[in-house]
Design a protein around this motif. Structure first.
Motif, PDB file in Angstrom:
ATOM      1  N   MET A 152       0.848  -1.187   0.000  1.00  0.00           N
ATOM      2  CA  MET A 152       0.000   0.000   0.000  1.00  0.00           C
ATOM      3  C   MET A 152       0.881   1.234   0.000  1.00  0.00           C
ATOM      4  O   MET A 152       1.402   1.664   1.021  1.00  0.00           O
ATOM      5  CB  MET A 152      -0.892   0.005   1.241  1.00  0.00           C
ATOM      6  N   GLU A 153       1.114   1.836  -1.178  1.00  0.00           N
ATOM      7  CA  GLU A 153       2.034   2.952  -1.298  1.00  0.00           C
ATOM      8  C   GLU A 153       1.365   4.301  -1.114  1.00  0.00           C
ATOM      9  O   GLU A 153       2.033   5.299  -0.821  1.00  0.00           O
ATOM     10  CB  GLU A 153       2.724   2.905  -2.671  1.00  0.00           C
ATOM     11  N   ARG A 154       0.048   4.368  -1.287  1.00  0.00           N
ATOM     12  CA  ARG A 154      -0.631   5.647  -1.176  1.00  0.00           C
ATOM     13  C   ARG A 154      -0.734   6.080   0.281  1.00  0.00           C
ATOM     14  O   ARG A 154      -0.835   5.264   1.192  1.00  0.00           O
ATOM     15  CB  ARG A 154      -2.032   5.562  -1.785  1.00  0.00           C
ATOM     16  N   THR A 155      -0.738   7.389   0.472  1.00  0.00           N
ATOM     17  CA  THR A 155      -0.873   7.932   1.815  1.00  0.00           C
ATOM     18  C   THR A 155      -2.333   7.862   2.235  1.00  0.00           C
ATOM     19  O   THR A 155      -3.198   8.404   1.553  1.00  0.00           O
ATOM     20  CB  THR A 155      -0.394   9.396   1.858  1.00  0.00           C
ATOM     21  N   PRO A 156      -2.642   7.217   3.348  1.00  0.00           N
ATOM     22  CA  PRO A 156      -4.037   7.110   3.800  1.00  0.00           C
ATOM     23  C   PRO A 156      -4.661   8.484   4.040  1.00  0.00           C
ATOM     24  O   PRO A 156      -3.974   9.451   4.380  1.00  0.00           O
ATOM     25  CB  PRO A 156      -3.918   6.313   5.104  1.00  0.00           C
ATOM     26  N   TRP A 157      -5.990   8.552   3.924  1.00  0.00           N
ATOM     27  CA  TRP A 157      -6.695   9.822   4.016  1.00  0.00           C
ATOM     28  C   TRP A 157      -6.467  10.520   5.361  1.00  0.00           C
ATOM     29  O   TRP A 157      -6.346  11.748   5.406  1.00  0.00           O
ATOM     30  CB  TRP A 157      -8.194   9.614   3.790  1.00  0.00           C
ATOM     31  N   ALA A 158      -6.397   9.758   6.433  1.00  0.00           N
ATOM     32  CA  ALA A 158      -6.240  10.368   7.749  1.00  0.00           C
ATOM     33  C   ALA A 158      -4.918  11.121   7.857  1.00  0.00           C
ATOM     34  O   ALA A 158      -4.841  12.203   8.445  1.00  0.00           O
ATOM     35  CB  ALA A 158      -6.339   9.307   8.841  1.00  0.00           C
ATOM     36  N   GLN A 159      -3.859  10.553   7.284  1.00  0.00           N
ATOM     37  CA  GLN A 159      -2.563  11.222   7.317  1.00  0.00           C
ATOM     38  C   GLN A 159      -2.588  12.499   6.492  1.00  0.00           C
ATOM     39  O   GLN A 159      -1.981  13.503   6.860  1.00  0.00           O
ATOM     40  CB  GLN A 159      -1.476  10.276   6.789  1.00  0.00           C
ATOM     41  N   GLN A 160      -3.292  12.464   5.364  1.00  0.00           N
ATOM     42  CA  GLN A 160      -3.416  13.665   4.541  1.00  0.00           C
ATOM     43  C   GLN A 160      -4.216  14.734   5.268  1.00  0.00           C
ATOM     44  O   GLN A 160      -3.841  15.909   5.283  1.00  0.00           O
ATOM     45  CB  GLN A 160      -4.092  13.319   3.219  1.00  0.00           C
ATOM     46  N   LEU A 161      -5.317  14.325   5.882  1.00  0.00           N
ATOM     47  CA  LEU A 161      -6.172  15.266   6.588  1.00  0.00           C
ATOM     48  C   LEU A 161      -5.409  16.005   7.678  1.00  0.00           C
ATOM     49  O   LEU A 161      -5.559  17.216   7.849  1.00  0.00           O
ATOM     50  CB  LEU A 161      -7.360  14.527   7.201  1.00  0.00           C
ATOM     51  N   LEU A 162      -4.564  15.290   8.408  1.00  0.00           N
ATOM     52  CA  LEU A 162      -3.838  15.881   9.529  1.00  0.00           C
ATOM     53  C   LEU A 162      -2.525  16.540   9.127  1.00  0.00           C
ATOM     54  O   LEU A 162      -1.875  17.168   9.965  1.00  0.00           O
ATOM     55  CB  LEU A 162      -3.561  14.799  10.583  1.00  0.00           C
ATOM     56  N   GLY A 163      -2.124  16.422   7.878  1.00  0.00           N
ATOM     57  CA  GLY A 163      -0.878  17.044   7.442  1.00  0.00           C
ATOM     58  C   GLY A 163       0.339  16.487   8.158  1.00  0.00           C
ATOM     59  O   GLY A 163       1.234  17.239   8.569  1.00  0.00           O
ATOM     60  N   LEU A 164       0.403  15.159   8.296  1.00  0.00           N
ATOM     61  CA  LEU A 164       1.483  14.568   9.080  1.00  0.00           C
ATOM     62  C   LEU A 164       2.863  14.808   8.496  1.00  0.00           C
ATOM     63  O   LEU A 164       3.836  14.935   9.235  1.00  0.00           O
ATOM     64  CB  LEU A 164       1.255  13.063   9.239  1.00  0.00           C
ATOM     65  N   ARG A 165       2.966  14.873   7.182  1.00  0.00           N
ATOM     66  CA  ARG A 165       4.286  15.099   6.592  1.00  0.00           C
ATOM     67  C   ARG A 165       4.885  16.417   7.067  1.00  0.00           C
ATOM     68  O   ARG A 165       6.072  16.518   7.375  1.00  0.00           O
ATOM     69  CB  ARG A 165       4.191  15.088   5.063  1.00  0.00           C
ATOM     70  N   ARG A 166       4.048  17.440   7.149  1.00  0.00           N
ATOM     71  CA  ARG A 166       4.521  18.741   7.596  1.00  0.00           C
ATOM     72  C   ARG A 166       4.929  18.685   9.069  1.00  0.00           C
ATOM     73  O   ARG A 166       5.956  19.237   9.462  1.00  0.00           O
ATOM     74  CB  ARG A 166       3.421  19.785   7.383  1.00  0.00           C
ATOM     75  N   ALA A 167       4.141  18.005   9.868  1.00  0.00           N
ATOM     76  CA  ALA A 167       4.472  17.878  11.287  1.00  0.00           C
ATOM     77  C   ALA A 167       5.765  17.101  11.478  1.00  0.00           C
ATOM     78  O   ALA A 167       6.597  17.446  12.335  1.00  0.00           O
ATOM     79  CB  ALA A 167       3.327  17.192  12.023  1.00  0.00           C
ATOM     80  N   GLN A 168       5.958  16.050  10.671  1.00  0.00           N
ATOM     81  CA  GLN A 168       7.135  15.201  10.835  1.00  0.00           C
ATOM     82  C   GLN A 168       8.411  15.819  10.290  1.00  0.00           C
ATOM     83  O   GLN A 168       9.493  15.268  10.500  1.00  0.00           O
ATOM     84  CB  GLN A 168       6.848  13.837  10.204  1.00  0.00           C
ATOM     85  N   GLU A 169       8.306  16.947   9.629  1.00  0.00           N
ATOM     86  CA  GLU A 169       9.504  17.712   9.284  1.00  0.00           C
ATOM     87  C   GLU A 169      10.094  18.386  10.520  1.00  0.00           C
ATOM     88  O   GLU A 169      11.263  18.762  10.536  1.00  0.00           O
ATOM     89  CB  GLU A 169       9.161  18.776   8.240  1.00  0.00           C
TER      90      GLU A 169
END
Length: 340
Positions: free
Chosen positions: A1-18
């Protein structure tokens, strides 16, 4: 499963994990146990609940701290945090207030900075009240589901106790989950994704879960990000930051269904320390724990506060419809979130 799940997109986790990955923080998971060998948790899981026959605790732990894996878009909120699993249920998943209390005590003794109680019970007890009070006194952030079941409007414990962050679920359609849920006697503090959430489980594979317990795991992970990024913050200050940076609807807060709003991991982590709280922030005693939030609109109107990223919700529906999410657990007849 390579796609980013909707919940992670909704919360903007990539930005937080920077800004933070949860390094150095331990999150206690009081639930059905945590499979120490589960994908994404190997080498970062300890505790007295190292086996999980039900799968609920492992699923919650994966949302909180599941590590990155090549070719997999699924990742936990705080992927470098450690997990301390505690079993507070029978092998079949049932529990009571005193069992939860024992679990909270064990998680605190295990050095947890954040404790997620991802099981709920319909009544409190003297022992549970004492366990929560002791955890708060020891500067631990305690997070729990606001309700005990998908259709329950009754208060759940320990979320209804003072000092505990109660969390309710939001669905992929942008509204309270489940649809038509009634307001609790005590409003939740925050809301987070809790519908068709993809996560890991014991034995490998992907599972789908939902409910307030799943939503609480996202908030516990966010608390771990904040504590890792700024270890000087007290537990109380972390909780106030989570509330103050949440995306909320206009009107009075806490809202009966949404509390202070949808948790925003990136904004919670990036709060900037100042001498006095900014206008609109949730004030607390102690200037050293005050902060301001980077300037950007924090209030949204009506239901749109539940759908910060409407496109993410749309993508989630499409993903489910196309079978992008294929949980092995469904084939086994298991779905996470069954304990609330």
């Amino acid at each position: 499963m390579e796609r980013t799940p909707w919940a992670q997109q909704l919360l903007g986790l990539r930005r937080a994990q920077e800004l933070s990955l949860g390094d150095g923080v331990t999150v206690g998971i009081v639930d059905t146990g945590v499979d120490a060998g589960a994908a994404g948790l190997k080498g970062r899981s300890a505790g007295d609940g190292k086996r999980d026959c039900v799968g609920h605790g492992t699923f919650a732990a994966g949302i909180v701290a599941g590590g990155r894996r090549d070719g997999v878009g699924l990742v936990g909120v705080a992927p470098r945090a450690r997990v301390f699993g505690v079993r507070a249920t029978t092998a079949e998943g049932s529990t009571d207030a005193d069992a939860i209390a024992a679990g909270v005590d064990a998680a605190v003794r295990g050095g947890s900075d954040v404790v997620l109680v991802s099981v709920a019970y319909g009544a409190s007890s003297k022992r549970l009240r004492a366990a929560v009070a002791a955890a708060v006194k020891k500067d631990v952030v305690v997070v729990a589901p606001a309700a005990g079941g998908p259709q329950s409007s009754a208060a759940a414990y320990p979320a209804a106790l003072p000092g505990v962050v109660g969390v309710a679920a939001v669905g992929v359609d942008g509204g309270p989950y489940p649809t038509g849920r009634k307001a609790l006697s005590s409003p939740p503090d925050l809301v987070a994704p809790g519908d068709r959430v993809v996560g890991a489980g014991p034995g490998g594979g992907h599972f789908v879960g939902g409910g307030d317990a799943v939503a609480a795991a996202f908030v516990a992970g966010t608390a771990a990000l904040v504590r890792a990024h700024d270890p000087s913050l007290s537990a109380r200050a972390v909780v106030e930051r989570l509330r103050a940076t949440a995306v909320r609807a206009d009107g009075t807060v806490p809202d009966p269904l949404a509390g202070y709003g949808l948790v925003d991991p990136a904004e919670a982590v990036s709060g900037i320390a100042v001498d006095e709280p900014s206008p609109g922030a949730v004030a607390r005693a102690g200037a050293n724990d005050s902060y301001r939030v980077p300037e950007r609109p924090r209030v949204m109107s009506g239901r749109t506060a539940w759908v910060v990223a409407g496109g993410a919700a749309f993508l989630a529906v499409i993903a489910v419809a196309l079978g992008v999410v294929v949980p092995r657990g469904r084939a086994r007849g298991w779905r996470a979130g069954g304990l609330g």
